[in-house]
Enzyme design. Structure first.
Site, PDB file in Angstrom:
ATOM      1  N   SER A  69       0.842  -1.198   0.000  1.00 51.27           N
ATOM      2  CA  SER A  69       0.000   0.000   0.000  1.00 51.27           C
ATOM      3  C   SER A  69       0.875   1.245   0.000  1.00 51.27           C
ATOM      4  O   SER A  69       1.753   1.396   0.865  1.00 51.27           O
ATOM      5  CB  SER A  69      -0.875  -0.018   1.254  1.00 51.27           C
ATOM      6  OG  SER A  69      -1.629   1.150   1.330  1.00 51.27           O
ATOM      7  N   THR A  92     -10.540   2.025 -14.548  1.00 48.76           N
ATOM      8  CA  THR A  92      -9.570   2.947 -15.151  1.00 48.76           C
ATOM      9  C   THR A  92      -8.439   3.235 -14.167  1.00 48.76           C
ATOM     10  O   THR A  92      -8.684   3.564 -13.004  1.00 48.76           O
ATOM     11  CB  THR A  92     -10.279   4.266 -15.537  1.00 48.76           C
ATOM     12  OG1 THR A  92     -11.334   3.928 -16.431  1.00 48.76           O
ATOM     13  CG2 THR A  92      -9.320   5.256 -16.187  1.00 48.76           C
ATOM     14  N   CYS A 149     -11.216   1.715  25.308  1.00 49.54           N
ATOM     15  CA  CYS A 149     -12.237   1.423  26.310  1.00 49.54           C
ATOM     16  C   CYS A 149     -13.547   2.074  25.922  1.00 49.54           C
ATOM     17  O   CYS A 149     -13.566   3.169  25.377  1.00 49.54           O
ATOM     18  CB  CYS A 149     -11.799   1.845  27.705  1.00 49.54           C
ATOM     19  SG  CYS A 149     -10.949   3.383  27.808  1.00 49.54           S
TER      20      CYS A 149
HETATM   21  N1  PLP Z   1      -2.443  -4.663   6.117  1.00 48.47           N
HETATM   22  C1  PLP Z   1      -1.706  -4.108   7.082  1.00 48.47           C
HETATM   23  C2  PLP Z   1      -0.672  -4.924   7.796  1.00 48.47           C
HETATM   24  C3  PLP Z   1      -1.904  -2.767   7.412  1.00 48.47           C
HETATM   25  O1  PLP Z   1      -1.163  -2.212   8.382  1.00 48.47           O
HETATM   26  C4  PLP Z   1      -2.892  -2.029   6.725  1.00 48.47           C
HETATM   27  C5  PLP Z   1      -3.160  -0.634   7.085  1.00 48.47           C
HETATM   28  O2  PLP Z   1      -3.013  -0.236   8.222  1.00 48.47           O
HETATM   29  C6  PLP Z   1      -3.622  -2.665   5.703  1.00 48.47           C
HETATM   30  C7  PLP Z   1      -3.367  -3.987   5.425  1.00 48.47           C
HETATM   31  C8  PLP Z   1      -4.648  -1.929   4.921  1.00 48.47           C
HETATM   32  O3  PLP Z   1      -4.022  -1.064   3.986  1.00 48.47           O
HETATM   33  P1  PLP Z   1      -4.802   0.162   3.336  1.00 48.47           P
HETATM   34  O4  PLP Z   1      -4.895   1.238   4.370  1.00 48.47           O
HETATM   35  O5  PLP Z   1      -3.959   0.583   2.173  1.00 48.47           O
HETATM   36  O6  PLP Z   1      -6.135  -0.318   2.877  1.00 48.47           O
END
Ligand code: PLP
Length: 375
Positions: free
Chosen positions: A200, A238, A324
Site C-alpha cells: 500500500s 480505469t 475502552c
Molecule cells: N495490512 C496491514 C498490515 C496494514 O497495516 C494495513 C493498514 O493499516 C492494511 C493492510 C490496509 O491497507 P490500506 O490502508 O492501504 O487499505
C-alpha cells in the site's frame, strides 16, 4: 505561536513524498488521458503506467507483468484471500495467523461464511508464527496460506521464507501481507518464494488509495473487481495514473534511502528505550525482530487511551493497543494473541517513527510519557 506537532504514527500512514506529489501533477492536469485509449494523447499515460510497473517490480525483485495495481492494502488482501482461497473446489482450506490485519481477518470471515474453512495459527509471546505449527496444521486440503510479513502493531517480522517453503511442500499457494514492510525493509519476492504479496503506497510516503498486489506468474487466481480489461483482465477499473506514478516514485525513493533510514529509525527507538530505562519506568516492549521505527510498549496499571489523549494534548500523535468504552477496557487482538499480562495489556501504545522524526522528538515523546505516568 502554536506548538509543533510531533507525528509518530507512521504505521497508520506516512507523509506524502513532496517530489512524488510533483510527479502526479502533470497526470492530473495535462496528461489526463485514459491509459486504455488508442489515440496518441493517451501515450504518455500508457508509458507512465509501464514505467511505474517496471520501477515497482525492480524494488521488490519481481517482473513488471507480476505487478497488479489496486486501491491499496485492503483490496490487495481481499483479492488474495477471495481470488485464490476459493478458486478450487477440492483444495478448500485456508490457513492464516491470529495477528493479521482486519483486511485479512474479515476477508477470511467472508470465505468461512461461504463454507471454506479457515484456521488461525497462534503466535508466541513475541508475535512469531512457528513454522513447526504450520507444518502440523497444513494438509493436502490447504489451498492458501496467508501470513503477514510484518505486524502493524508490534512490528514483528516473520520468517516468511520458511513458512512459504512449508506451504509449497503441500501444494498450497502462499500470500504475505507486506503492507507495513514494503519500502521499509529489503524485500525480494523471489528470495522469499511467495506467490502473492500485498502493498500500500500510503505506508511508504506515497498517496492514499493506491497499492498493488504482486502475483507470481502462473499463480491461479480469479479477478476480484470485474469490469473492463485493465491489469491483464484481472483487475478492472480505469487506472489512477497520477497516483501510480507517485507510488512508484515514493517506493524507489524509500528503497534508495533504505539503509540510511533503517539506521536512523533504530537510533530513534534506542533513544525512547534508554530514556525510559534511565527513569526506571516499568514497561514491556512487545514484539521482536522489529520493523524499523516500531516501539510498542505496555505500561503497568494505566490505560493506553488515556496516554494517547494526554500525549495528543502535548501535540504528539501515537496509537494505542487498547480501547475502552463506557464499561470495558479492551486490548487489540494482537495484544491478546501474544498474551500480554492483564496488568500491562490495557496500557499499550504504539510509537511508529518515520525518517523525518528527529532524535530530539524521540526524547520529547519519551519524557512526555514519563511525565504523564508520574502525574
Ligand atoms: N495490512 C496491514 C498490515 C496494514 O497495516 C494495513 C493498514 O493499516 C492494511 C493492510 C490496509 O491497507 P490500506 O490502508 O492501504 O487499505
Amino acid at each position: 505561536m502554536s506548538k509543533k506537532m510531533i507525528y509518530a504514527d507512521n504505521a497508520a500512514t506516512t507523509k506524502l513524498n513532496r517530489d512524488a506529489f510533483e510527479e502526479m501533477i502533470p497526470f492530473l492536469l495535462e496528461n489526463y488521458a485514459n491509459a486504455s485509449q488508442p489515440y496518441s494523447f493517451a501515450r504518455k499515460a500508457k508509458k507512465a503506467l509501464r514505467e511505474s510497473r517496471e520501477i515497482i517490480a525492480e524494488c521488490i525483485g519481481a517482473c513488471p507483468e507480476e505487478i497488479y495495481f489496486t486501491s491499496g492494502g485492503t483490496e490487495s488482501d481481499n483479492w488474495a484471500i477471495k481470488g485464490s482461497g476459493i478458486s478450487d473446489s477440492l483444495k478448500r482450506a485456508t490457513i492464516t495467523s491470529a495477528i493479521e490485519h482486519h483486511a485479512i481477518l474479515n476477508a477470511c470471515a467472508d470465505i468461512e461464511r461461504l463454507g471454506y474453512p479457515v484456521s488461525y495459527l497462534p503466535v508466541n509471546s513475541y508475535g512469531q508464527v512457528s513454522p513447526q505449527t504450520l507444518f502440523e496444521w497444513i494438509s493436502d486440503n490447504t489451498r492458501l496460506v496467508s501470513i503477514m510479513l510484518a505486524n502493524n502493531e508490534i512490528g514483528t517480522i516473520q520468517d516468511i521464507h520458511s513458512l512459504c517453503s512449508i506451504a509449497h511442500s503441500k501444494g498450497a499457494i502462499f500470500h504475505t501481507d507486506a503492507v507495513q514492510a514494503v519500502g521499509h525493509i529489503p524485500i525480494d519476492v523471489k528470495a522469499l518464494g511467495v506467490d502473492m504479496l500485498s502493498a500500500s503506497a500510503h505506508k511508504f510516503n506515497g498517496p492514499k488509495g493506491i497499492g498493488f498486489l504482486y502475483i507470481k506468474s502462473g499463480t491461479p487466481i480469479c479477478s476480484y473487481i470485474c469490469g473492463g480489461m485493465q491489469e491483464n483482465g484481472l483487475r478492472a477499473g480505469t487506472e489512477d495514473v497520477a497516483s501510480i506514478v507517485a507510488m512508484a516514485y515514493a517506493l524507489k525513493s524509500n528503497c534508495d534511502n533504505m539503509n540510511k533510514n533503517m539506521s536512523h529509525l533504530k537510533s530513534l527507538e534506542d533513544v525512547v528505550i534508554s530514556v525510559l530505562n534511565k527513569e526506571h519506568i516499568d514497561y514491556l516492549r512487545n514484539g521482536t525482530n522489529h520493523l524499523p521505527g516500531n516501539v510498542n510498549l505496555s505500561f503497568k496499571g494505566v490505560e493506553g487511551e488515556m496516554l494517547l489523549h494526554r500525549l495528543d494534548l502535548k501535540g504528539i500523535c501515537i496509537s494505542t493497543g487498547s480501547a475502552c468504552d463506557s464499561q470495558n477496557q479492551k486490548a487489540t487482538h494482537v495484544i491478546e494473541a501474544i498474551g500480554v499480562a492483564d496488568e500491562y495489556k490495557y496500557g499499550t501504545i504504539r510509537l511508529s517513527f518515520g525518517s523525518e522524526n528527529t532524535l530530539d522528538e524521540a526524547k520529547t515523546i519519551a519524557n512526555a510519557i514519563i511525565s504523564i505516568l508520574k502525574s
